[in-house]
Design an enzyme around this catalytic site. Structure first.
Site, short mmCIF file in Angstrom:
data_model
loop_
_atom_site.label_atom_id
_atom_site.label_comp_id
_atom_site.label_asym_id
_atom_site.label_seq_id
_atom_site.Cartn_x
_atom_site.Cartn_y
_atom_site.Cartn_z
N ASP A 122 0.82 -1.22 0.00
CA ASP A 122 0.00 0.00 0.00
C ASP A 122 0.85 1.27 0.00
O ASP A 122 1.51 1.57 1.00
CB ASP A 122 -0.91 -0.03 1.23
CG ASP A 122 -1.87 1.16 1.29
OD1 ASP A 122 -2.19 1.71 0.21
OD2 ASP A 122 -2.27 1.54 2.39
N ASP A 331 -1.19 7.39 -6.29
CA ASP A 331 -1.40 6.22 -5.43
C ASP A 331 -1.59 4.98 -6.29
O ASP A 331 -2.45 4.96 -7.17
CB ASP A 331 -2.62 6.45 -4.53
CG ASP A 331 -2.88 5.26 -3.62
OD1 ASP A 331 -1.90 4.69 -3.10
OD2 ASP A 331 -4.06 4.90 -3.44
#
Ligand SMILES: *[C@@H]1O[C@H](CO)[C@@H](O)[C@H](O)[C@H]1NC(C)=O
Ligand SMILES: *[C@@H]1O[C@H](CO)[C@@H](O)[C@H](O)[C@H]1NC(C)=O
Ligand SMILES: *[C@@H]1O[C@H](CO)[C@@H](O)[C@H](O)[C@H]1NC(C)=O
Length: 457
Positions: A122, A331
């Protein structure tokens, strides 16, 4: 005398080299790479053979929305308080999430003897954690829990340490262990003890890498919507607890990834560290990584989106201090690109007028602009969509970066609105990033894109 000291030093050095060979092998300037597995690829334990492109995109839309809320709330929270919050703070920055809310998985090894862990990768968070024995109130995990007592290298971290102070939410037990609480969504929170362990990776080159004394969270309570196949999470954000910052100068503060197009589901991506993460070539594009708050997120400054040469200029950075804040987060864990409502409408109207296919409604109701591609021909043109980042960095999207198939013969512009509120944040999502080798250089605070066929990398 001096001579025997030197021979002692040399034997000691050889001894140390022999023990730490795998570590030194890449400390000396080389890098390493690990596999990054997309949740929907057949290699992933989360793969659902009954899923369809449209069911996958529906789930991805939900995850993207939830990420957008997570980012927005995390930024609000970071702005309100620069100091750590007490553990009982109920006002957490959590969003609604659907099942497992993450896109990529990676494997690593933990402890001595080493246990293999499959975890979420992540870029939107920092803490590395695994579920540990005992884990009574935890999400159900199919792999065995990590047992700290069976590892000779496991150590907890005392409370009054700098390491403990890096946690956004912490408290001290009477035992003076450093307790953390770390959240991802309304229903997703992990709690446990900040600890250190030896961590290892299978490098795709075939050798294995071991790194001693990495800070991680031994989670003893977890709540939320993690998948039973996730045994933990590897935080790749920009904050000090992330794997990237902890490896620091040993990886030259650099990592990179290359995500293949989602239509090539069977290929895996690579996550590269150190010299493997140097992105070069004649067609590289570079833009500054902007320090923001929280420092977990990778902020950029997007100036314009151009559609077939028509410029849509993007709103100012969301904070008053322009020099210090970006207006978009890059992201890997968010599928769609999310931009403010006004910019999105302008982009949509330019795209609409430059594609000669019939318009249809999105059967999922998520996208504003969709086309019926049943009559698509060789003459059908897609406009060039370019994201112009600060510093003249023009990232030219291919049609597969800008459009997604949401059903039979229906193609939609893969962008959604961030909800139009003034302080919402834009996100450069992973569909737009596919087939670029993207390098994060945290020493020079630069992000580099190189158009690359990631499936053959
Ligand atoms: C946890 O998973 C196991 C094995 O998959 C299953 O037998 C058990 O019922 C599950 N428990 C809960 C609480 O879901
Ligand atoms: C903006 O941020 C920069 C870098 O952090 C700092 O040097 C500058 O003083 C700030 N300016 C204002 C007006 O806050
Ligand atoms: C954005 O558009 C403006 C106005 O056309 C232009 O001056 C500027 O150079 C563009 N920015 C980038 C990064 O290309």
């Amino acid at each position: 005398m001096a001579h025997s000291f030197y021979s002692f030093a040399i034997s000691l050095f050889i001894f140390l080299v022999a023990i730490h060979l795998p570590i030194l092998a890449w400390c000396s300037g080389s890098g390493f790479s690990v596999e990054l597995i997309h949740r929907d690829s057949p290699k992933s334990p989360l793969y659902d053979p009954d899923s369809t492109p449209s069911s996958r995109i529906r789930a991805a839309i939900e995850r993207s929305r939830s990420h957008s809320i997570y980012f927005r709330n995390a930024i609000h929270k970071a702005r309100r308080s620069s100091s750590a919050l007490p553990m009982d703070d109920a006002n957490n920055f959590y969003s609604e999430i659907t099942q497992s809310n993450f896109e990529y998985l990676m494997s690593f090894y933990l402890g001595t003897p080493a246990k293999k862990v499959l975890a979420i990768a992540d870029t939107g968070s920092d803490l590395i954690w695994v579920q540990c024995v005992p884990c009574k109130e935890c999400y159900n995990q199919s792999a065995p829990l990590f047992d700290p007592q069976s590892s000779s290298t496991y150590k907890t971290i005392p409370c009054n340490t700098i390491s403990c102070s890096l946690l956004p939410q912490r408290s001290c037990h009477s035992s003076s262990q450093c307790d953390y609480k770390y959240g991802y969504g309304d229903k997703s929170i992990v709690k446990g003890y900040l600890s250190t362990e030896t961590i290892g990776f299978d490098s795709t080159g075939g050798h294995s890498i071991q790194i001693p004394t990495i800070l991680f969270g031994c989670t003893h309570h977890s709540k939320g919507t993690f998948d039973k196949n996730d045994a933990g999470l590897v935080g790749l954000g920009g904050g000090k607890l992330s794997l990237i910052r902890q490896l620091g100068s040993t990886i030259g503060n650099k990592f990179s990834y290359c995500l293949p197009s989602s239509t090539e589901a069977s290929t895996t991506s690579k996550l590269n560290f150190g010299s493997n993460a140097v992105v070069s070539g004649s067609n590289v594009i570079t833009t500054p990584l902007i320090s923001g708050s929280p420092n977990t997120f990778y902020f950029l400054h997007l100036e314009n989106i151009s559609v077939a040469g028509k410029i849509v200029s993007i709103g100012k950075p969301m904070q008053t201090n322009e020099s210090a804040q970006g207006n978009i987060i890059i992201d890997s864990g968010t599928t769609l690109t999310i931009i403010d409502d006004n910019s999105l409408q302008s982009v949509e109207s330019s795209v609409k007028s430059s594609i000669s296919l019939p318009h249809v409604n999105d059967p999922n109701g998520a996208f504003n602009l969709c086309f019926d591609v049943s009559g698509i021909g060789a003459s059908t043109q897609f406009p060039e969509i370019t994201f112009q980042f600060f510093g003249g960095a023009s990232v030219v999207l291919q049609p597969h970066n800008a459009f997604v198939e949401v059903g039979q013969d229906i193609l939609c512009l893969a962008m959604i609105s961030n909800g139009a509120t003034a302080d919402s944040i834009n996100i450069f999502g992973n569909i737009a990033q596919q087939n670029f080798h993207i390098g994060y250089d945290l020493a020079n605070m630069q992000l580099t894109f190189a158009p690359t066929n990631c499936a053959t990398q």
